[in-house]
Design a protein around this motif. Structure first.
Motif, PDB file in Angstrom:
ATOM      1  N   GLY A 118     -18.349 -12.459  -2.842  1.00  0.00           N
ATOM      2  CA  GLY A 118     -19.484 -11.659  -2.350  1.00  0.00           C
ATOM      3  C   GLY A 118     -20.367 -12.401  -1.368  1.00  0.00           C
ATOM      4  N   LEU A 119     -19.794 -13.380  -0.682  1.00  0.00           N
ATOM      5  CA  LEU A 119     -20.585 -14.149   0.290  1.00  0.00           C
ATOM      6  C   LEU A 119     -20.596 -13.416   1.639  1.00  0.00           C
ATOM      7  CD1 LEU A 119     -19.075 -17.543  -0.823  1.00  0.00           C
ATOM      8  CD2 LEU A 119     -21.534 -17.062  -0.852  1.00  0.00           C
ATOM      9  N   LYS A 120     -21.793 -13.279   2.222  1.00  0.00           N
ATOM     10  CA  LYS A 120     -21.928 -12.566   3.500  1.00  0.00           C
ATOM     11  C   LYS A 120     -21.479 -13.451   4.656  1.00  0.00           C
ATOM     12  CE  LYS A 120     -26.223 -11.710   2.624  1.00  0.00           C
ATOM     13  NZ  LYS A 120     -27.664 -11.508   2.846  1.00  0.00           N
ATOM     14  N   HIS A 121     -20.667 -12.885   5.547  1.00  0.00           N
ATOM     15  CA  HIS A 121     -20.249 -13.684   6.702  1.00  0.00           C
ATOM     16  C   HIS A 121     -20.080 -12.808   7.941  1.00  0.00           C
ATOM     17  CE1 HIS A 121     -16.007 -12.387   6.444  1.00  0.00           C
ATOM     18  NE2 HIS A 121     -16.224 -12.333   5.143  1.00  0.00           N
ATOM     19  N   THR A 122     -19.812 -13.486   9.071  1.00  0.00           N
ATOM     20  CA  THR A 122     -19.821 -12.793  10.366  1.00  0.00           C
ATOM     21  C   THR A 122     -18.482 -12.178  10.732  1.00  0.00           C
ATOM     22  OG1 THR A 122     -19.450 -14.972  11.335  1.00  0.00           O
ATOM     23  CG2 THR A 122     -21.699 -14.113  11.402  1.00  0.00           C
ATOM     24  N   GLY A 123     -17.477 -12.366   9.903  1.00  0.00           N
ATOM     25  CA  GLY A 123     -16.188 -11.748  10.194  1.00  0.00           C
ATOM     26  C   GLY A 123     -15.232 -12.694  10.881  1.00  0.00           C
ATOM     27  N   ILE A 124     -14.008 -12.238  11.001  1.00  0.00           N
ATOM     28  CA  ILE A 124     -12.852 -13.042  11.397  1.00  0.00           C
ATOM     29  C   ILE A 124     -12.235 -12.411  12.642  1.00  0.00           C
ATOM     30  CG2 ILE A 124     -10.530 -13.723  10.617  1.00  0.00           C
ATOM     31  CD1 ILE A 124     -12.811 -15.075   9.040  1.00  0.00           C
ATOM     32  N   GLY A 125     -11.561 -13.230  13.441  1.00  0.00           N
ATOM     33  CA  GLY A 125     -10.828 -12.685  14.595  1.00  0.00           C
ATOM     34  C   GLY A 125     -11.479 -13.045  15.910  1.00  0.00           C
ATOM     35  N   PRO A 126     -10.981 -12.439  17.000  1.00  0.00           N
ATOM     36  CA  PRO A 126     -11.568 -12.757  18.301  1.00  0.00           C
ATOM     37  C   PRO A 126     -13.030 -12.326  18.329  1.00  0.00           C
ATOM     38  CG  PRO A 126      -9.585 -11.372  18.524  1.00  0.00           C
ATOM     39  CD  PRO A 126      -9.931 -11.410  17.077  1.00  0.00           C
ATOM     40  N   ASP A 127     -13.821 -12.995  19.174  1.00  0.00           N
ATOM     41  CA  ASP A 127     -15.216 -12.606  19.338  1.00  0.00           C
ATOM     42  C   ASP A 127     -15.312 -11.172  19.851  1.00  0.00           C
ATOM     43  OD1 ASP A 127     -16.724 -14.688  18.505  1.00  0.00           O
ATOM     44  OD2 ASP A 127     -17.675 -15.033  20.431  1.00  0.00           O
ATOM     45  N   PRO A 128     -16.371 -10.436  19.473  1.00  0.00           N
ATOM     46  CA  PRO A 128     -16.569  -9.116  20.084  1.00  0.00           C
ATOM     47  C   PRO A 128     -16.663  -9.283  21.604  1.00  0.00           C
ATOM     48  CG  PRO A 128     -18.273  -9.592  18.428  1.00  0.00           C
ATOM     49  CD  PRO A 128     -17.443 -10.813  18.561  1.00  0.00           C
ATOM     50  N   LEU A 144     -29.379 -15.776  18.470  1.00  0.00           N
ATOM     51  CA  LEU A 144     -28.922 -16.334  17.195  1.00  0.00           C
ATOM     52  C   LEU A 144     -29.462 -15.480  16.057  1.00  0.00           C
ATOM     53  CD1 LEU A 144     -29.327 -20.144  17.963  1.00  0.00           C
ATOM     54  CD2 LEU A 144     -27.289 -18.703  18.148  1.00  0.00           C
ATOM     55  N   ASP A 145     -28.627 -15.256  15.056  1.00  0.00           N
ATOM     56  CA  ASP A 145     -28.996 -14.454  13.894  1.00  0.00           C
ATOM     57  C   ASP A 145     -29.742 -15.350  12.894  1.00  0.00           C
ATOM     58  OD1 ASP A 145     -29.065 -13.100  11.501  1.00  0.00           O
ATOM     59  OD2 ASP A 145     -26.992 -12.376  11.617  1.00  0.00           O
ATOM     60  N   PRO A 146     -31.029 -15.051  12.643  1.00  0.00           N
ATOM     61  CA  PRO A 146     -31.812 -15.943  11.763  1.00  0.00           C
ATOM     62  C   PRO A 146     -31.320 -15.956  10.314  1.00  0.00           C
ATOM     63  CG  PRO A 146     -33.073 -13.968  12.321  1.00  0.00           C
ATOM     64  CD  PRO A 146     -31.828 -13.924  13.147  1.00  0.00           C
ATOM     65  N   GLU A 147     -30.497 -14.962   9.962  1.00  0.00           N
ATOM     66  CA  GLU A 147     -29.958 -14.928   8.586  1.00  0.00           C
ATOM     67  C   GLU A 147     -28.907 -16.003   8.351  1.00  0.00           C
ATOM     68  OE1 GLU A 147     -28.713 -11.779   5.773  1.00  0.00           O
ATOM     69  OE2 GLU A 147     -28.828 -10.596   7.631  1.00  0.00           O
ATOM     70  N   ILE A 148     -28.294 -16.484   9.426  1.00  0.00           N
ATOM     71  CA  ILE A 148     -27.179 -17.429   9.280  1.00  0.00           C
ATOM     72  C   ILE A 148     -27.687 -18.817   8.919  1.00  0.00           C
ATOM     73  CG2 ILE A 148     -25.327 -18.624  10.551  1.00  0.00           C
ATOM     74  CD1 ILE A 148     -24.738 -15.921  11.887  1.00  0.00           C
TER      75      ILE A 148
END
Lengths: 307, 307
Positions: A118-128, A144-148
């Protein structure tokens, strides 16, 4: 030199070791070919009531996927017996009750292990594509996302300049945790070209971040520490079996385990002599307790039926 | 400590130095703002008959493009006075009469400088889609071009896993020349994120290749050696003026030049104290001969009209 295993040493090992930790490639198999005698030795040790764990730096498989690979090759393995860096990275963050979001430079298996906790992350794969475009402008409109609050780097074949920029920017922040699954420079494959390993991807983030990550994989001790905690292991009654002195054997030494070097993979006896003669404290950790030509030699000395 | 420039030292410099080598960013300008007094000092030195060179690790501009930038900011500069790493890399290969093909991880300006010397290379920009696809398969149908006998790495915003794989595969071959323009970890820019520098791109090739490149840029000595050869310079009558101890000043020391650190950029006097006290032979090369708060201080002491 360290000692070659003998009937007496095999008996001692059998008496004093409850838990065997196996590196896989170069010990149990090479590529997809089982090394003769390895299967019988692992099964024999299990039949003696020993606990067996499979320890791999590979970050591109989940524990379930890796167990499946073991079973396919004939090795008895359940998910609980697999220690891989994608899982250990997620477990490490779970154990510290990490609540932020993770910027991942990684692969689908890493994403899956994070999801399972259940850990939140930015996802996998090529950049958007938009981010990619912005990153390629070099000085860009990236925000930059302050949550990271964590950067986790593993094997990622979609590594790109914008990813390096974002990962390094987060990792540069003092309150951001910076983890790497492992730092293997290349994959040891029998092909006429170099297959860059996770250490290459990690370098492309740590160089601009000017910061060293906490590394989960061998030769660092985090994999064993997590396993030790989960199964209440006594290092003095554990033996690491590996083919690489500077990863497998070094981790064993650093954790206070005994170690057995098998000569079916990367390291040679002449490497061991060099390390022993070096007088260098790091290289001293590369010297195994014992060595064997192959894992089956231990099985034979323990009286298992090895064809 | 090293000495701050004084009227006497300025006089000595004027008597004993014929050639002034300027690092640009942090010495002559910051980003696109001229540092007050720098313009007048450079012009004054030229009026005294001194030779002036502009020395930059930047690999993303040709000599012509860099001269244009200097002129736009008011600095008198011709192509012959510019020493940049894209040009020096091409010159280095030209001087050794290199006949093979070059695998370039780089940018259009690097390609242009190679083209001007008629050096064969693989081109600039994103990987061709087919190669990219093959590379992403990791163990792929990639084939290596036997004509390629040099890998040259500079700044490349299209860096990708397939490029790392190919560059490392060539660089791993013993008869392949392995060059890097420079190894700056990041670009010193006033933005809230990290801009990875050429050192990041170089790391992503040298880590899997397990080999160090020959580096053209500062603190290595190749830039000066090429300049020395072209203009028959006596290092004892050259002074390097820079803002970074571990690049500009180190190169000066390694080449037997005098050096002047200006405090308008990266390094501080307290850095110099640390290097001096370290007892480390590498850090000893970071200690400048003299320092000045800014370049204009030298101009003032030499009697130039500084507003």
């Amino acid at each position: 030199m360290c000692d070659e295993i003998s009937p007496n040493i095999a008996k001692e090992i059998s008496n004093n070791v409850d838990n065997f930790l196996f590196d896989c490639d170069g010990v149990l198999w090479n590529a997809n070919e089982v090394i003769p005698g390895s299967l019988e030795t692992v099964k024999g040790l299990k039949a003696l009531g020993k606990r067996v764990f499979y320890i791999t730096n590979n970050s591109t498989k989940t524990r379930a996927e890796y167990a499946e690979k073991c079973v396919k090759l004939g090795f008895p393995a359940s998910e609980e017996e697999i220690v891989c860096t994608s899982y250990i990275s997620a477990l490490y963050l779970h154990n510290m009750n990490f609540q932020g979001k993770i910027y991942v430079v990684g692969n689908p298996s890493m994403g899956e292990e994070l999801d399972r906790f259940g850990l939140k992350h930015t996802g996998i794969g090529p950049d958007p594509p938009d981010d990619n475009q912005a990153g390629l402008q070099v000085v860009s409109g990236l925000t930059l996302d302050p949550e990271i609050k964590c950067v986790l780097v593993g094997f990622d074949k979609y590594i790109s300049y914008p990813k390096m920029m974002k990962a390094a920017s987060y990792a540069r922040q003092k309150d951001c945790i910076f983890l790497a699954t492992n730092e293997d420079t290349h994959l040891p494959m029998d092909v006429p070209f170099v297959i860059p390993g996770t250490g290459t991807i990690v370098a492309s983030v740590k160089v601009p971040a000017r910061r060293e990550p906490l590394v989960m994989g061998k030769p660092e001790t985090n994999m064993f520490r997590c396993l030790q905690k989960a199964h209440n292991l006594d290092p003095a009654r554990c033996m690491m079996v590996g083919d690489r002195c500077n990863t497998d054997i070094s981790m064993a030494t650093n954790c206070g385990m005994q170690s057995l070097l098998v000569l079916t993979g990367v390291s040679t006896l002449s490497d061991v002599e060099t390390y022993k003669a070096s007088g260098d404290p790091t290289q001293a950790t590369y010297v195994p307790t014992y060595y064997a030509n192959k894992l089956g030699q231990l099985g034979k000395l323990l009286g298992f039926s090895i064809p």
